[in-house]
Design an enzyme around this catalytic site. Structure first.
Site, PDB file in Angstrom:
ATOM      1  N   LYS A 186       7.377 -12.900 -15.019  1.00 28.22           N
ATOM      2  CA  LYS A 186       7.016 -12.930 -13.596  1.00 28.22           C
ATOM      3  C   LYS A 186       5.879 -13.910 -13.334  1.00 28.22           C
ATOM      4  O   LYS A 186       5.858 -14.595 -12.329  1.00 28.22           O
ATOM      5  CB  LYS A 186       6.624 -11.523 -13.141  1.00 28.22           C
ATOM      6  CG  LYS A 186       6.344 -11.407 -11.652  1.00 28.22           C
ATOM      7  CD  LYS A 186       7.618 -11.507 -10.847  1.00 28.22           C
ATOM      8  CE  LYS A 186       7.371 -11.574  -9.354  1.00 28.22           C
ATOM      9  NZ  LYS A 186       8.524 -12.168  -8.648  1.00 28.22           N
ATOM     10  N   ARG A 217       4.769   0.526  -6.722  1.00 25.47           N
ATOM     11  CA  ARG A 217       4.766  -0.370  -5.561  1.00 25.47           C
ATOM     12  C   ARG A 217       3.822  -1.545  -5.752  1.00 25.47           C
ATOM     13  O   ARG A 217       3.908  -2.515  -5.010  1.00 25.47           O
ATOM     14  CB  ARG A 217       4.308   0.409  -4.305  1.00 25.47           C
ATOM     15  CG  ARG A 217       5.232   1.529  -3.914  1.00 25.47           C
ATOM     16  CD  ARG A 217       4.558   2.446  -2.909  1.00 25.47           C
ATOM     17  NE  ARG A 217       4.351   1.788  -1.638  1.00 25.47           N
ATOM     18  CZ  ARG A 217       5.127   1.955  -0.578  1.00 25.47           C
ATOM     19  NH1 ARG A 217       6.153   2.753  -0.643  1.00 25.47           N
ATOM     20  NH2 ARG A 217       4.878   1.337   0.552  1.00 25.47           N
ATOM     21  N   LYS A 252      18.532 -18.906  -8.234  1.00 27.49           N
ATOM     22  CA  LYS A 252      18.635 -17.438  -8.247  1.00 27.49           C
ATOM     23  C   LYS A 252      19.848 -17.018  -9.064  1.00 27.49           C
ATOM     24  O   LYS A 252      19.778 -16.121  -9.881  1.00 27.49           O
ATOM     25  CB  LYS A 252      18.757 -16.942  -6.801  1.00 27.49           C
ATOM     26  CG  LYS A 252      17.988 -15.757  -6.431  1.00 27.49           C
ATOM     27  CD  LYS A 252      16.502 -15.885  -6.246  1.00 27.49           C
ATOM     28  CE  LYS A 252      15.725 -16.617  -7.256  1.00 27.49           C
ATOM     29  NZ  LYS A 252      14.345 -16.861  -6.952  1.00 27.49           N
ATOM     30  N   TRP A 287      -3.171  -2.483  -1.396  1.00 30.55           N
ATOM     31  CA  TRP A 287      -2.810  -3.845  -1.803  1.00 30.55           C
ATOM     32  C   TRP A 287      -3.491  -4.755  -0.791  1.00 30.55           C
ATOM     33  O   TRP A 287      -3.127  -4.796   0.376  1.00 30.55           O
ATOM     34  CB  TRP A 287      -1.287  -3.995  -1.795  1.00 30.55           C
ATOM     35  CG  TRP A 287      -0.874  -5.191  -2.553  1.00 30.55           C
ATOM     36  CD1 TRP A 287      -0.746  -5.293  -3.904  1.00 30.55           C
ATOM     37  CD2 TRP A 287      -0.545  -6.466  -2.009  1.00 30.55           C
ATOM     38  NE1 TRP A 287      -0.370  -6.559  -4.227  1.00 30.55           N
ATOM     39  CE2 TRP A 287      -0.242  -7.298  -3.099  1.00 30.55           C
ATOM     40  CE3 TRP A 287      -0.484  -6.989  -0.731  1.00 30.55           C
ATOM     41  CZ2 TRP A 287       0.125  -8.623  -2.937  1.00 30.55           C
ATOM     42  CZ3 TRP A 287      -0.125  -8.306  -0.568  1.00 30.55           C
ATOM     43  CH2 TRP A 287       0.176  -9.100  -1.661  1.00 30.55           C
ATOM     44  N   CYS A 340       0.832  -1.207   0.000  1.00 27.30           N
ATOM     45  CA  CYS A 340       0.000   0.000   0.000  1.00 27.30           C
ATOM     46  C   CYS A 340       0.870   1.263   0.000  1.00 27.30           C
ATOM     47  O   CYS A 340       1.989   1.252   0.496  1.00 27.30           O
ATOM     48  CB  CYS A 340      -0.867   0.046   1.247  1.00 27.30           C
ATOM     49  SG  CYS A 340      -1.861  -1.411   1.479  1.00 27.30           S
ATOM     50  N   HIS A 390      28.213 -39.159  -5.432  1.00 24.51           N
ATOM     51  CA  HIS A 390      27.555 -40.128  -6.314  1.00 24.51           C
ATOM     52  C   HIS A 390      27.552 -39.655  -7.762  1.00 24.51           C
ATOM     53  O   HIS A 390      26.806 -40.191  -8.584  1.00 24.51           O
ATOM     54  CB  HIS A 390      26.126 -40.391  -5.826  1.00 24.51           C
ATOM     55  CG  HIS A 390      26.095 -40.985  -4.451  1.00 24.51           C
ATOM     56  ND1 HIS A 390      26.518 -42.276  -4.187  1.00 24.51           N
ATOM     57  CD2 HIS A 390      25.754 -40.456  -3.252  1.00 24.51           C
ATOM     58  CE1 HIS A 390      26.410 -42.519  -2.891  1.00 24.51           C
ATOM     59  NE2 HIS A 390      25.956 -41.422  -2.293  1.00 24.51           N
ATOM     60  N   GLU A 432      17.407 -23.373  -4.278  1.00 23.35           N
ATOM     61  CA  GLU A 432      16.933 -22.009  -4.513  1.00 23.35           C
ATOM     62  C   GLU A 432      18.118 -21.062  -4.789  1.00 23.35           C
ATOM     63  O   GLU A 432      18.048 -20.205  -5.668  1.00 23.35           O
ATOM     64  CB  GLU A 432      16.103 -21.532  -3.311  1.00 23.35           C
ATOM     65  CG  GLU A 432      15.741 -20.070  -3.262  1.00 23.35           C
ATOM     66  CD  GLU A 432      14.914 -19.561  -4.440  1.00 23.35           C
ATOM     67  OE1 GLU A 432      14.498 -20.370  -5.295  1.00 23.35           O
ATOM     68  OE2 GLU A 432      14.730 -18.345  -4.531  1.00 23.35           O
ATOM     69  N   ASN A 450      -1.754   2.124   6.020  1.00 21.82           N
ATOM     70  CA  ASN A 450      -0.916   1.005   5.572  1.00 21.82           C
ATOM     71  C   ASN A 450      -0.671   0.104   6.769  1.00 21.82           C
ATOM     72  O   ASN A 450      -0.504   0.600   7.885  1.00 21.82           O
ATOM     73  CB  ASN A 450       0.457   1.502   5.090  1.00 21.82           C
ATOM     74  CG  ASN A 450       0.370   2.204   3.749  1.00 21.82           C
ATOM     75  OD1 ASN A 450      -0.686   2.254   3.136  1.00 21.82           O
ATOM     76  ND2 ASN A 450       1.496   2.747   3.318  1.00 21.82           N
ATOM     77  N   GLY A 451      -0.605  -1.198   6.545  1.00 11.06           N
ATOM     78  CA  GLY A 451      -0.316  -2.125   7.639  1.00 11.06           C
ATOM     79  C   GLY A 451      -1.551  -2.911   8.034  1.00 11.06           C
ATOM     80  O   GLY A 451      -2.519  -2.998   7.271  1.00 11.06           O
ATOM     81  N   GLU A 465      19.367 -17.708 -12.864  1.00  8.14           N
ATOM     82  CA  GLU A 465      18.352 -16.831 -13.466  1.00  8.14           C
ATOM     83  C   GLU A 465      18.883 -15.443 -13.798  1.00  8.14           C
ATOM     84  O   GLU A 465      18.598 -14.913 -14.857  1.00  8.14           O
ATOM     85  CB  GLU A 465      17.209 -16.595 -12.456  1.00  8.14           C
ATOM     86  CG  GLU A 465      16.133 -17.614 -12.437  1.00  8.14           C
ATOM     87  CD  GLU A 465      15.043 -17.210 -11.452  1.00  8.14           C
ATOM     88  OE1 GLU A 465      15.336 -17.074 -10.254  1.00  8.14           O
ATOM     89  OE2 GLU A 465      13.906 -17.024 -11.889  1.00  8.14           O
TER      90      GLU A 465
HETATM   91  C1  F6R Z   1      12.116 -17.834  -9.704  1.00 11.80           C
HETATM   92  C2  F6R Z   1      10.692 -17.647  -9.845  1.00 11.80           C
HETATM   93  C3  F6R Z   1       9.900 -18.729 -10.460  1.00 11.80           C
HETATM   94  C4  F6R Z   1       8.523 -18.836  -9.783  1.00 11.80           C
HETATM   95  C5  F6R Z   1       7.650 -19.870 -10.511  1.00 11.80           C
HETATM   96  C6  F6R Z   1       6.325 -20.055  -9.819  1.00 11.80           C
HETATM   97  O1  F6R Z   1      12.768 -16.731  -9.169  1.00 11.80           O
HETATM   98  O2  F6R Z   1      10.167 -16.618  -9.506  1.00 11.80           O
HETATM   99  O3  F6R Z   1      10.574 -19.940 -10.407  1.00 11.80           O
HETATM  100  O4  F6R Z   1       8.718 -19.225  -8.454  1.00 11.80           O
HETATM  101  O5  F6R Z   1       7.425 -19.436 -11.828  1.00 11.80           O
HETATM  102  O6  F6R Z   1       5.649 -18.850  -9.707  1.00 11.80           O
HETATM  103  P1  F6R Z   1       4.444 -18.692  -8.684  1.00 11.80           P
HETATM  104  O7  F6R Z   1       4.987 -18.723  -7.310  1.00 11.80           O
HETATM  105  O8  F6R Z   1       3.839 -17.383  -9.051  1.00 11.80           O
HETATM  106  O9  F6R Z   1       3.521 -19.845  -8.942  1.00 11.80           O
END
Ligand code: F6R
Length: 600
Positions: free
Chosen positions: A595, A27, A481, A72, A2, A500, A477, A98-99, A484
């Site tokens: 995204k 935001r 990261k 939000w 928000c 292995h 993870e 907000n909050g 990517e």
């Molecule tokens: C990696 C990333 C993706 C998402 C995946 C699932 O940084 O963002 O691997 O985690 O595409 O996305 P959601 O969580 O939106 O289902």
């Protein structure tokens, strides 16, 4: 998350607040609204984009004060009614917030003769202020008394009809005041008014600010204080990202506040209870045989982390399947199997398809998501929100942390309802959860050390991430990261698996990043550290305790029990960020990635 904007002064306030709202759009939000003093308090609210609000509201109104908000959703879906500002019964008090007001239910019960229109926690605030006004308090005192009654995190901004001030108060949610040439600005971040003034006063927790056209009165713990005025040296463009060079870096740094929102109002540490307002009956949870988690990418790794917690804390068999690989095994009793979708966007096609498969097989289904009103919330019987706020960088960072924290609370809630988790053990886990924001802040404060280590190893051939137990999903993870956003080759392995096969790839040019914290079986992983060092690989370890003897680089992690690997992950996020930044990659929008992946 928000956003708040406001102006009081000699100019027409409406155009300034309209611009403030546009400046806050970055935001992320799902509805917006304005209150302007046009002789009375005129309120304009719309779900959807700011431009829809702006076409419904006048461009100017000769108003000398106005406040605006981008919402939000956390309590109630994104509708016109739930958008801020909220008002009391006769519309004479307008509030943006907000909050989260944690005790809004209790306050609402006390205000039984008031009529409430929205589903929000915020709406109790203007009603409570009007009660104090009716008792004869001044607006400033009415706001002060109201704030004293609120628990939770908040930034609130208030206007009262027939008055000529704006009132603001904060607790764990930012508010900044701008000193203009012909009036005062107010916002949740300076982006809102940066074109107008760079002279600012940052409010502190417990402050009450009273703004008039001529200046600011600031009260700290009830005493009037001289406001400190700083002059910023910011380009408007940098401010969009809150001063960070990328959204991803901003979102990494937002993790402590995002996590505070995630857990806010949900923990009773002493009682060992986590309250996620589940509608699912206790008897169902008690007879549960299995949880089947479906998810993709980073959410899948959050699912892997959670599976270990469900097994350990709730004693329930838990499988995690990459959503695109999910199929229902007929031998399972669907009535005793819970399908659990983990998806920050709530729109990932593979995850939606998998959870539909579970539902069609007769299972109860649940979603853990960041997005109110998303498709997954409609496809499942029950949704739990992670409340991480909007994430703009394509690479998920703060949503991973908030997913794991939410799933951790769910594991505690399930464990308690199933009679599998003692109050003491639950209290310890919840205390650990409560300590994560502070622990992550300590990691963020070492940002420079991480940058230096990233520089030293950025030109390596390949990067291996290793970990055991709760450290294993964090290794996966960490590698995801890095690949990517830096486009470098990186792989995550269960530490015990190296010998292995993958050990064949290890050389002096393949740094190994190891999770050696509590919850990640550091004693055993230490053997794997020696294994790779014998092949000349440099080892960077994130460690809570005494496992740094053999490391080439040590990142120290505060001990927060089963969440220590989650804190270690912040080192991997920053390591990935700095390697990618050195290579000048497109960090917020890596090539070929989106995204929200809405195709199967
Ligand atoms: C990696 C990333 C993706 C998402 C995946 C699932 O940084 O963002 O691997 O985690 O595409 O996305 P959601 O969580 O939106 O289902």
């Amino acid at each position: 998350m928000c956003g708040i904007t406001g102006y009081i002064g000699d100019q027409d306030a409406l155009p300034l607040v309209r611009t403030g709202l546009q400046n806050l759009e970055y935001r992320g939000y799902d509805s917006a609204g304005i209150a302007a003093d046009t002789g009375e308090l005129s309120i304009y609210k719309r779900s959807g984009k700011v431009k829809e609000l702006l076409s419904a509201a006048p461009e100017s109104a000769d108003a000398r004060r106005a406040i605006g908000h981008t919402r939000w959703s956390t309590h109630g879906p994104p509708t016109d009614t739930n958008a801020h500002p909220h008002t009391n019964c006769d519309g004479s008090v307008a509030v943006v917030h907000n909050g989260i007001v944690e005790n809004y239910d209790t306050i609402k019960d006390e205000l039984a003769d008031h009529t409430f229109e929205s589903d929000t926690d915020t709406e109790v605030i203007p009603h409570l202020i009007s009660e104090y006004l009716d008792d004869g308090l001044t607006p400033a005192d009415a706001v002060r008394e109201t704030v004293n009654r609120l628990s939770g995190s908040y930034a609130i901004v208030v206007m009262v009809a027939g008055d000529d001030r704006i009132y603001a108060a904060r607790n764990e949610s930012p508010l900044v005041i701008g000193h203009g040439d012909d009036g005062m600005f107010l916002a949740s971040d300076v982006t809102a008014f940066l074109e107008e003034t760079q002279r600012v006063t940052y409010m502190q927790d417990g402050d009450l600010a009273v703004l008039s056209a001529t200046g600011l009165n600031l009260y700290r713990h009830g005493e009037m204080v001289d406001p400190e005025i700083e002059t910023l040296d910011w380009e408007a463009d940098a401010a969009e990202k809150g001063g960070y060079s990328h959204y991803m870096l901003k979102e990494i740094h937002e993790q402590p506040s995002a996590l505070r929102q995630t857990i806010s109002g949900r923990l009773d540490v002493d009682a060992g209870e986590a309250d996620l307002e589940l509608a699912i009956p206790d008897e169902y949870l008690q007879s549960l045989d299995e949880i089947q988690i479906v998810a993709c990418g980073t959410s899948y790794y959050a699912g892997e982390y959670a599976a270990r917690l469900f097994e350990e804390l709730a004693n329930v068999r838990t499988t995690v399947t990459i959503a695109s690989e999910y199929a229902v095994n007929d031998s399972r009793d669907p009535w005793r199997t819970l399908g659990l979708a983990v998806t920050q966007s709530g729109e990932t096609a593979d995850t939606l398809s998998a959870i539909r498969t579970a539902s069609d097989a007769g299972m109860k289904t649940m979603a853990v998501t960041n997005t109110l009103g998303s498709s997954v919330t409609r496809e499942t019987n029950e949704s739990v929100f992670i409340r991480a706020g909007p994430e703009i960088g394509v690479a998920a960072t703060k949503t991973f942390a908030s997913q794991v924290a939410t799933l951790g609370m769910l594991a505690v809630a399930f464990g308690r309802k199933r009679g599998e988790l003692s109050r003491d053990r639950a209290a310890t886990v919840l205390e650990n959860l409560r300590s994560i924001p502070g622990a992550i802040q300590q990691v963020l404060d070492r940002d420079q050390q991480i940058g230096a280590v990233a520089e030293a190893y950025a030109d390596s051939d390949s990067f291996f991430f290793i970990g055991r137990h709760l450290g294993y999903p964090v290794a996966l993870e960490g590698a995801l990261k890095l690949k990517e956003i830096s486009y470098d080759h990186a792989e995550g392995f269960a530490a015990g698996e190296l010998k292995h096969g993958p050990l064949a790839l290890v050389t002096g040019h393949t740094p190994v990043l190891a999770v050696l914290t509590e919850g990640a079986r550091p004693q055993e992983t230490q053997n794997n550290v020696k294994e790779v060092q014998a092949r000349e690989a440099p080892v960077i370890g994130a460690t809570t305790s005494d496992y740094n003897r053999y490391l080439d680089e040590t990142f120290s992690v505060p001990d927060v029990g089963v969440f220590s690997p989650l804190v270690a992950n912040v080192y991997w996020q920053l390591f990935a960020y700095y390697v990618a930044d050195l290579k000048d990659r497109s960090i917020d929008k890596p090539r070929n990635l989106a995204k929200s992946v809405t195709v199967e």
